[in-house]
Design a protein around this motif. Sequence first.
Motif, PDB file in Angstrom:
ATOM      1  N   ILE A  34      41.195  41.795  25.539  1.00  0.00           N
ATOM      2  CA  ILE A  34      42.519  41.315  25.920  1.00  0.00           C
ATOM      3  C   ILE A  34      43.566  42.396  25.628  1.00  0.00           C
ATOM      4  O   ILE A  34      44.530  42.568  26.387  1.00  0.00           O
ATOM      5  CB  ILE A  34      42.853  40.006  25.187  1.00  0.00           C
ATOM      6  N   GLN A  35      43.366  43.140  24.532  1.00  0.00           N
ATOM      7  CA  GLN A  35      44.258  44.271  24.237  1.00  0.00           C
ATOM      8  C   GLN A  35      44.225  45.260  25.392  1.00  0.00           C
ATOM      9  O   GLN A  35      45.263  45.793  25.807  1.00  0.00           O
ATOM     10  CB  GLN A  35      43.839  44.960  22.946  1.00  0.00           C
ATOM     11  N   ALA A  36      43.043  45.504  25.932  1.00  0.00           N
ATOM     12  CA  ALA A  36      42.915  46.438  27.054  1.00  0.00           C
ATOM     13  C   ALA A  36      43.640  45.912  28.293  1.00  0.00           C
ATOM     14  O   ALA A  36      44.287  46.680  29.023  1.00  0.00           O
ATOM     15  CB  ALA A  36      41.441  46.679  27.370  1.00  0.00           C
ATOM     16  N   VAL A  37      43.558  44.596  28.547  1.00  0.00           N
ATOM     17  CA  VAL A  37      44.235  44.003  29.699  1.00  0.00           C
ATOM     18  C   VAL A  37      45.754  44.135  29.549  1.00  0.00           C
ATOM     19  O   VAL A  37      46.462  44.494  30.498  1.00  0.00           O
ATOM     20  CB  VAL A  37      43.827  42.519  29.854  1.00  0.00           C
ATOM     21  N   ILE A  38      46.259  43.841  28.346  1.00  0.00           N
ATOM     22  CA  ILE A  38      47.689  43.955  28.085  1.00  0.00           C
ATOM     23  C   ILE A  38      48.157  45.392  28.250  1.00  0.00           C
ATOM     24  O   ILE A  38      49.199  45.678  28.858  1.00  0.00           O
ATOM     25  CB  ILE A  38      48.021  43.425  26.669  1.00  0.00           C
ATOM     26  N   THR A  39      47.373  46.318  27.709  1.00  0.00           N
ATOM     27  CA  THR A  39      47.732  47.733  27.803  1.00  0.00           C
ATOM     28  C   THR A  39      47.678  48.223  29.243  1.00  0.00           C
ATOM     29  O   THR A  39      48.530  48.994  29.688  1.00  0.00           O
ATOM     30  CB  THR A  39      46.793  48.580  26.920  1.00  0.00           C
ATOM     31  N   GLY A  49      44.484  40.750  38.825  1.00  0.00           N
ATOM     32  CA  GLY A  49      45.689  40.014  39.215  1.00  0.00           C
ATOM     33  C   GLY A  49      46.890  40.362  38.370  1.00  0.00           C
ATOM     34  O   GLY A  49      47.969  40.649  38.898  1.00  0.00           O
ATOM     35  N   TRP A  50      46.716  40.342  37.037  1.00  0.00           N
ATOM     36  CA  TRP A  50      47.854  40.562  36.138  1.00  0.00           C
ATOM     37  C   TRP A  50      48.129  42.036  35.922  1.00  0.00           C
ATOM     38  O   TRP A  50      49.228  42.523  36.184  1.00  0.00           O
ATOM     39  CB  TRP A  50      47.596  39.866  34.802  1.00  0.00           C
ATOM     40  N   SER A  51      47.118  42.765  35.455  1.00  0.00           N
ATOM     41  CA  SER A  51      47.348  44.154  35.068  1.00  0.00           C
ATOM     42  C   SER A  51      47.628  45.059  36.262  1.00  0.00           C
ATOM     43  O   SER A  51      48.520  45.899  36.211  1.00  0.00           O
ATOM     44  CB  SER A  51      46.137  44.690  34.293  1.00  0.00           C
ATOM     45  N   VAL A  52      46.869  44.890  37.339  1.00  0.00           N
ATOM     46  CA  VAL A  52      46.959  45.828  38.464  1.00  0.00           C
ATOM     47  C   VAL A  52      47.985  45.358  39.510  1.00  0.00           C
ATOM     48  O   VAL A  52      48.979  46.044  39.767  1.00  0.00           O
ATOM     49  CB  VAL A  52      45.575  46.045  39.115  1.00  0.00           C
ATOM     50  N   ILE A  53      47.757  44.181  40.110  1.00  0.00           N
ATOM     51  CA  ILE A  53      48.632  43.754  41.210  1.00  0.00           C
ATOM     52  C   ILE A  53      50.043  43.441  40.703  1.00  0.00           C
ATOM     53  O   ILE A  53      51.040  43.909  41.266  1.00  0.00           O
ATOM     54  CB  ILE A  53      48.025  42.548  41.948  1.00  0.00           C
ATOM     55  N   VAL A  79      37.557  37.892  33.057  1.00  0.00           N
ATOM     56  CA  VAL A  79      38.477  38.908  32.544  1.00  0.00           C
ATOM     57  C   VAL A  79      38.752  39.967  33.609  1.00  0.00           C
ATOM     58  O   VAL A  79      39.877  40.467  33.732  1.00  0.00           O
ATOM     59  CB  VAL A  79      37.899  39.572  31.274  1.00  0.00           C
ATOM     60  N   GLY A  80      37.748  40.291  34.402  1.00  0.00           N
ATOM     61  CA  GLY A  80      37.927  41.287  35.454  1.00  0.00           C
ATOM     62  C   GLY A  80      38.973  40.869  36.473  1.00  0.00           C
ATOM     63  O   GLY A  80      39.822  41.660  36.881  1.00  0.00           O
ATOM     64  N   VAL A  81      38.913  39.608  36.906  1.00  0.00           N
ATOM     65  CA  VAL A  81      39.896  39.095  37.866  1.00  0.00           C
ATOM     66  C   VAL A  81      41.272  38.993  37.203  1.00  0.00           C
ATOM     67  O   VAL A  81      42.300  39.256  37.833  1.00  0.00           O
ATOM     68  CB  VAL A  81      39.450  37.738  38.431  1.00  0.00           C
ATOM     69  N   LEU A  82      41.291  38.621  35.924  1.00  0.00           N
ATOM     70  CA  LEU A  82      42.553  38.592  35.181  1.00  0.00           C
ATOM     71  C   LEU A  82      43.196  39.974  35.177  1.00  0.00           C
ATOM     72  O   LEU A  82      44.403  40.121  35.421  1.00  0.00           O
ATOM     73  CB  LEU A  82      42.304  38.133  33.743  1.00  0.00           C
TER      74      LEU A  82
END
Length: 531
Positions: free
Chosen positions: A42-47, A99-103, A93-96
């Motif tokens: 989740i830290q990686a997704v936020i970052t 959607g969130w991190s990239v798009i 997590v990949g789709v998260l």
Amino acid sequence: MNRWRALIVLGTAQFLMVLDASVMNVSISQLVEDFDTEVTAIQAVITLYTLVMAAFMLTGGKLGDMFGRRRVFVVGLAVYGVGSGLTAVAPTVGVLALGWSVIEGLGAALVLPALAALVAGAYRGRDRAVAYGVIGGLAGAGIAVGPLLGGWVTTYLTWRLVFAGEVVLVALILLLMRWVPPERTPPRRTRLDTVGVVLSAGGLALVVLAVLQSGTWGWVEPRNPPFTVLGFAPTLYAIALGVGLLYAFCRWERRQEAAGHEPLVSLDLFGNHPLRSGLATLFNQNTILLGLFFVIPLYLQVVQGLDAFETGLKLLPVSVTMLIASMCGSLLLRIASPRAIVRIGLLVLLAATLWLMTTIGPELNGASFAGSMALLGLGMGMLASQLGNVVQSSVAERDRSEAGGLQYTAQNLGSSLGTALIGAILIGALAGSVTSRIESDPRISQAVAGQATVHIEAGLSFIPADQLSATLAQHPEIPPAEATAIVEHYQDAQIEGLKTAVFACAAITAAGLLFTHRLPRDRRPAPTPGD
């Protein structure tokens, strides 16, 4: 009232961008559970979210110049809405991350530079200072509402509803875009500097990725990296490569300007002392803010066992005082200069982080914690009330999209490095502390200590003590008494790691004072060319 209608639209968009990240920060534990993953994922997704924004913010600013800021703002909001919708239904997590991190990150990279320029274009003089104070205040409101709303929805319903609500909010903003006045300068039809885009994005990505993974890879001695370089961890090599790409980016931009081509960003802007000082302070502010907002929820949720809503309540003091201080930006200018206000804000922030260190312990001291949070919000609000106006008012009308790109690049790069660096410091301090405690405890046999060290070096997660206890219970070769001792040491090491991470934020705050000497000393809003 009509003159402030544009600010309602633009301020709501700013609120939306801030709401996102604050919701994620208080939902870390629930996201880990829902996706059956670890805190580091989740830290990686936020970052990654802030990294994508930082990497492409300069491109977003340039596209605003090329196609018009209003148009790019609208397109960016539409992209952001698509990302929010995908995040709301993410099954993995990949789709998260997509959607969130990239798009959403790419949408924000289009929205924010245009937003900064549109605010500056819609207002002048004292009205502009008021407008940026309100924008800062709404950013504070996003931080205020995010933990509380996100915590309540996460605890009693689902965090997915927040992102579904964002889709509705995006649609509302788009319907009210007629309130934003047309731009005073026509778009500049030029070619996009694609080489500059690749070099800048690649350099920023490598630096932040290396810092993010340093807790797992190790800085010099390899811990658990995917590969080694000459027997050493790849962290410093990746950072060096990223810095090299950024240096190549600067050289390329100079060549573009010398050849008469339009660069991705004019490096001559960095000769503007107030702009440069404002950008450095924005970077510093967001490094501290996002670093603390990663560490504090971990303390409240993992160590103290609070749920997301309870975490939001504990964070409410910082949110309320930040909102109030941000909204008072124009009033503060009547008694002090932007430089004085920012310096006082940094000193208040330093006092707050040092106070926070004293409140972190096995038992939560509610009153002292709330006081440190309130002081933290006051310092952050004083910074937020001034820096946006300093950056935009220091450049001419034609340079405002580029200045907006630089402004949000600095903010989001600071956010990326704040989450990554402070998170890495936290995990590194935790690993070092628990290893030394286990190895020096006579209650723990050398065989068990050696086995624990191997697991720690392979990668350590910040998890609740009862989860560690349950994991150790699954290993019959570890006697119960030794397992209990390991859990005790892990709990003590968690507190030590958290205090180390907060101390790092205090050190960054103190260093930030060195970059404030070029901020404006005049209390009156300075006229800029083109106004």
